[in-house]
Scaffold this motif. Sequence first.
Motif, PDB file in Angstrom:
ATOM      1  N   VAL A 187       0.842  -1.202   0.000  1.00  9.53           N
ATOM      2  CA  VAL A 187       0.000   0.000   0.000  1.00  9.53           C
ATOM      3  C   VAL A 187       0.874   1.247   0.000  1.00  9.53           C
ATOM      4  O   VAL A 187       0.624   2.217  -0.720  1.00  9.53           O
ATOM      5  N   ALA A 188       1.911   1.214   0.824  1.00  8.27           N
ATOM      6  CA  ALA A 188       2.823   2.353   0.867  1.00  8.27           C
ATOM      7  C   ALA A 188       3.544   2.529  -0.449  1.00  8.27           C
ATOM      8  O   ALA A 188       3.802   3.659  -0.876  1.00  8.27           O
ATOM      9  N   ALA A 189       3.882   1.441  -1.110  1.00 12.04           N
ATOM     10  CA  ALA A 189       4.559   1.539  -2.399  1.00 12.04           C
ATOM     11  C   ALA A 189       3.673   2.241  -3.426  1.00 12.04           C
ATOM     12  O   ALA A 189       4.143   3.050  -4.231  1.00 12.04           O
ATOM     13  N   GLU A 190       2.373   1.938  -3.401  1.00 14.86           N
ATOM     14  CA  GLU A 190       1.450   2.612  -4.323  1.00 14.86           C
ATOM     15  C   GLU A 190       1.352   4.104  -4.010  1.00 14.86           C
ATOM     16  O   GLU A 190       1.341   4.944  -4.904  1.00 14.86           O
ATOM     17  N   MET A 191       1.310   4.443  -2.710  1.00  9.24           N
ATOM     18  CA  MET A 191       1.251   5.846  -2.320  1.00  9.24           C
ATOM     19  C   MET A 191       2.511   6.576  -2.751  1.00  9.24           C
ATOM     20  O   MET A 191       2.465   7.713  -3.225  1.00  9.24           O
ATOM     21  N   MET A 192       3.659   5.926  -2.600  1.00  8.36           N
ATOM     22  CA  MET A 192       4.912   6.546  -2.994  1.00  8.36           C
ATOM     23  C   MET A 192       4.954   6.797  -4.491  1.00  8.36           C
ATOM     24  O   MET A 192       5.406   7.849  -4.947  1.00  8.36           O
ATOM     25  N   SER A 193       4.456   5.829  -5.265  1.00  2.57           N
ATOM     26  CA  SER A 193       4.470   6.006  -6.721  1.00  2.57           C
ATOM     27  C   SER A 193       3.513   7.101  -7.146  1.00  2.57           C
ATOM     28  O   SER A 193       3.789   7.855  -8.088  1.00  2.57           O
ATOM     29  N   GLU A 194       2.366   7.218  -6.441  1.00  2.00           N
ATOM     30  CA  GLU A 194       1.402   8.263  -6.782  1.00  2.00           C
ATOM     31  C   GLU A 194       1.966   9.643  -6.460  1.00  2.00           C
ATOM     32  O   GLU A 194       1.771  10.603  -7.210  1.00  2.00           O
ATOM     33  N   GLN A 195       2.655   9.764  -5.318  1.00  2.00           N
ATOM     34  CA  GLN A 195       3.215  11.055  -4.922  1.00  2.00           C
ATOM     35  C   GLN A 195       4.600  11.291  -5.516  1.00  2.00           C
ATOM     36  O   GLN A 195       5.177  12.351  -5.305  1.00  2.00           O
ATOM     37  N   ARG A 196       5.114  10.297  -6.245  1.00  2.00           N
ATOM     38  CA  ARG A 196       6.410  10.407  -6.898  1.00  2.00           C
ATOM     39  C   ARG A 196       7.494  10.820  -5.903  1.00  2.00           C
ATOM     40  O   ARG A 196       8.221  11.799  -6.090  1.00  2.00           O
ATOM     41  N   ILE A 197       7.563  10.040  -4.830  1.00  2.00           N
ATOM     42  CA  ILE A 197       8.598  10.251  -3.830  1.00  2.00           C
ATOM     43  C   ILE A 197       9.617   9.127  -3.968  1.00  2.00           C
ATOM     44  O   ILE A 197       9.281   7.957  -3.779  1.00  2.00           O
ATOM     45  N   PRO A 198      10.841   9.422  -4.307  1.00  4.00           N
ATOM     46  CA  PRO A 198      11.851   8.372  -4.483  1.00  4.00           C
ATOM     47  C   PRO A 198      12.185   7.703  -3.153  1.00  4.00           C
ATOM     48  O   PRO A 198      12.258   8.368  -2.112  1.00  4.00           O
ATOM     49  N   PRO A 199      12.398   6.397  -3.153  1.00  4.73           N
ATOM     50  CA  PRO A 199      12.729   5.698  -1.902  1.00  4.73           C
ATOM     51  C   PRO A 199      14.014   6.220  -1.259  1.00  4.73           C
ATOM     52  O   PRO A 199      14.134   6.212  -0.031  1.00  4.73           O
ATOM     53  N   GLU A 200      14.965   6.671  -2.067  1.00  5.07           N
ATOM     54  CA  GLU A 200      16.231   7.124  -1.509  1.00  5.07           C
ATOM     55  C   GLU A 200      16.054   8.340  -0.614  1.00  5.07           C
ATOM     56  O   GLU A 200      16.682   8.449   0.447  1.00  5.07           O
ATOM     57  N   THR A 201      15.216   9.294  -1.022  1.00  4.44           N
ATOM     58  CA  THR A 201      14.999  10.475  -0.179  1.00  4.44           C
ATOM     59  C   THR A 201      14.271  10.108   1.110  1.00  4.44           C
ATOM     60  O   THR A 201      14.519  10.707   2.162  1.00  4.44           O
ATOM     61  N   LEU A 202      13.375   9.114   1.052  1.00  2.33           N
ATOM     62  CA  LEU A 202      12.705   8.658   2.263  1.00  2.33           C
ATOM     63  C   LEU A 202      13.706   8.033   3.232  1.00  2.33           C
ATOM     64  O   LEU A 202      13.659   8.273   4.443  1.00  2.33           O
ATOM     65  N   LYS A 203      14.604   7.231   2.700  1.00  2.00           N
ATOM     66  CA  LYS A 203      15.608   6.590   3.556  1.00  2.00           C
ATOM     67  C   LYS A 203      16.486   7.634   4.227  1.00  2.00           C
ATOM     68  O   LYS A 203      16.768   7.553   5.431  1.00  2.00           O
ATOM     69  N   MET A 204      16.928   8.621   3.451  1.00  5.94           N
ATOM     70  CA  MET A 204      17.797   9.645   4.018  1.00  5.94           C
ATOM     71  C   MET A 204      17.058  10.482   5.057  1.00  5.94           C
ATOM     72  O   MET A 204      17.613  10.852   6.094  1.00  5.94           O
ATOM     73  N   ALA A 205      15.786  10.788   4.792  1.00  7.89           N
ATOM     74  CA  ALA A 205      15.001  11.552   5.755  1.00  7.89           C
ATOM     75  C   ALA A 205      14.818  10.760   7.048  1.00  7.89           C
ATOM     76  O   ALA A 205      14.878  11.323   8.155  1.00  7.89           O
ATOM     77  N   ALA A 206      14.612   9.449   6.930  1.00  6.06           N
ATOM     78  CA  ALA A 206      14.470   8.615   8.124  1.00  6.06           C
ATOM     79  C   ALA A 206      15.764   8.587   8.928  1.00  6.06           C
ATOM     80  O   ALA A 206      15.745   8.619  10.166  1.00  6.06           O
ATOM     81  N   VAL A 207      16.906   8.543   8.248  1.00  5.17           N
ATOM     82  CA  VAL A 207      18.197   8.557   8.941  1.00  5.17           C
ATOM     83  C   VAL A 207      18.385   9.873   9.692  1.00  5.17           C
ATOM     84  O   VAL A 207      18.856   9.894  10.837  1.00  5.17           O
ATOM     85  N   VAL A 208      18.005  10.983   9.069  1.00  3.45           N
ATOM     86  CA  VAL A 208      18.143  12.284   9.721  1.00  3.45           C
ATOM     87  C   VAL A 208      17.255  12.361  10.962  1.00  3.45           C
ATOM     88  O   VAL A 208      17.684  12.811  12.030  1.00  3.45           O
ATOM     89  N   ILE A 209      16.011  11.889  10.837  1.00  2.04           N
ATOM     90  CA  ILE A 209      15.090  11.926  11.974  1.00  2.04           C
ATOM     91  C   ILE A 209      15.602  11.058  13.117  1.00  2.04           C
ATOM     92  O   ILE A 209      15.454  11.401  14.298  1.00  2.04           O
ATOM     93  N   ALA A 210      16.229   9.928  12.785  1.00  2.87           N
ATOM     94  CA  ALA A 210      16.747   9.033  13.819  1.00  2.87           C
ATOM     95  C   ALA A 210      17.999   9.573  14.478  1.00  2.87           C
ATOM     96  O   ALA A 210      18.330   9.181  15.599  1.00  2.87           O
ATOM     97  N   THR A 211      18.700  10.492  13.797  1.00  4.89           N
ATOM     98  CA  THR A 211      19.973  11.000  14.313  1.00  4.89           C
ATOM     99  C   THR A 211      19.826  12.313  15.072  1.00  4.89           C
ATOM    100  O   THR A 211      20.527  12.552  16.067  1.00  4.89           O
ATOM    101  N   VAL A 212      18.917  13.163  14.621  1.00  2.00           N
ATOM    102  CA  VAL A 212      18.814  14.523  15.156  1.00  2.00           C
ATOM    103  C   VAL A 212      18.517  14.580  16.651  1.00  2.00           C
ATOM    104  O   VAL A 212      19.113  15.398  17.367  1.00  2.00           O
ATOM    105  N   PRO A 213      17.600  13.757  17.213  1.00  2.00           N
ATOM    106  CA  PRO A 213      17.292  13.898  18.653  1.00  2.00           C
ATOM    107  C   PRO A 213      18.513  13.819  19.561  1.00  2.00           C
ATOM    108  O   PRO A 213      18.658  14.622  20.486  1.00  2.00           O
ATOM    109  N   ILE A 214      19.407  12.858  19.313  1.00  2.00           N
ATOM    110  CA  ILE A 214      20.598  12.743  20.153  1.00  2.00           C
ATOM    111  C   ILE A 214      21.518  13.937  19.944  1.00  2.00           C
ATOM    112  O   ILE A 214      22.140  14.439  20.890  1.00  2.00           O
ATOM    113  N   LEU A 215      21.603  14.419  18.699  1.00  2.00           N
ATOM    114  CA  LEU A 215      22.451  15.585  18.430  1.00  2.00           C
ATOM    115  C   LEU A 215      21.915  16.829  19.132  1.00  2.00           C
ATOM    116  O   LEU A 215      22.683  17.716  19.521  1.00  2.00           O
ATOM    117  N   LEU A 216      20.598  16.909  19.309  1.00  2.00           N
ATOM    118  CA  LEU A 216      20.008  18.057  19.984  1.00  2.00           C
ATOM    119  C   LEU A 216      20.179  17.980  21.498  1.00  2.00           C
ATOM    120  O   LEU A 216      20.285  19.006  22.170  1.00  2.00           O
TER     121      LEU A 216
END
Length: 292
Positions: free
Chosen positions: A243-272
């Motif tokens: 289901v998420a794959a269909e949503m991603m294709s409809e919104q034309r969001i590349p998987p690579e940018t999602l992965k990088m955004a998830a890494v940033v979200i997982a890293t920022v709290p400790i850095l703050l």
Amino acid sequence: MIRSRSDRAVDVFNVLFLAIISAVTFFPLYYVFVVSFTDPSAYFSHQLTLLPTRWSLASYKYLMSTDAFLRAIRNSVFLAVVGTALSLLVTSCLSYALSRRRLQGRRVMLLLILLTTLFNPGIIPPYLLVRDLHLINSTWSLILPVLTSGWYVLLMKGFFDSIPASLEEAARIDGCNDVSVWYRIILPLSLPSLAAFGLFYAVAYWNTFFTALLYINDFTKHPLQVLLQNMLIDASTAAGGSVAAEMMSEQRIPPETLKMAAVVIATVPILLVYPFLQKHFAKGAMVGSVKE
């Protein structure tokens, strides 16, 4: 003092060498950050260089709109906050008790704690313990088995040993018992060590991964790091597979940018969190090592 030409050449070489090492170390972090904020259309058209032509929050908006990702963040926040608080409570209480020479069996307990720092039981004994305690598939299985660390207990005990005994004696004259002395005298003087060990515990709980794979079978209870690992394999797992794959294709969001955004979200709290504890970190990390 006059420096020779060879000394200046060595200084220049050291500066250049360290600058190159720093750039090589920093560039992957910079690339992750830049890709996460890159507009999907710009990424699809391969316009990304060192600086994207168009910035966008599309990847972050998509991730924060998915139930699985928000649920994983809540699980990790619960682990970091509750786990750190309980670990500091247990570690400080145990360390304070062991620092009191009148404690019966003190040497035996210190020896047993020391043995835990020398020998690792491996994977099977902790798993059997968690299973027999009926904690499989429970969030507490990620907290209770690692509630304290023998090494941290010994370090904090060294800090408590450095506190003058006259303070405790004065408090007892004023009518304080052991709990009051620990709460009113010891803890206020131990803020540097509590801040340092609190950061250590928080980072460990926030980065919980392997034990979650062992003990948690329900994906709704997985922490952020497990979801992140699954996303690096398949980005559509952030919101439920196909289901998420269909949503991603409809919104034309590349998987690579999602992965990088998830890494940033997982890293920022400790850095703050780190800058607020930095002033206590250096002093707290040396607890018990130097006595006046």
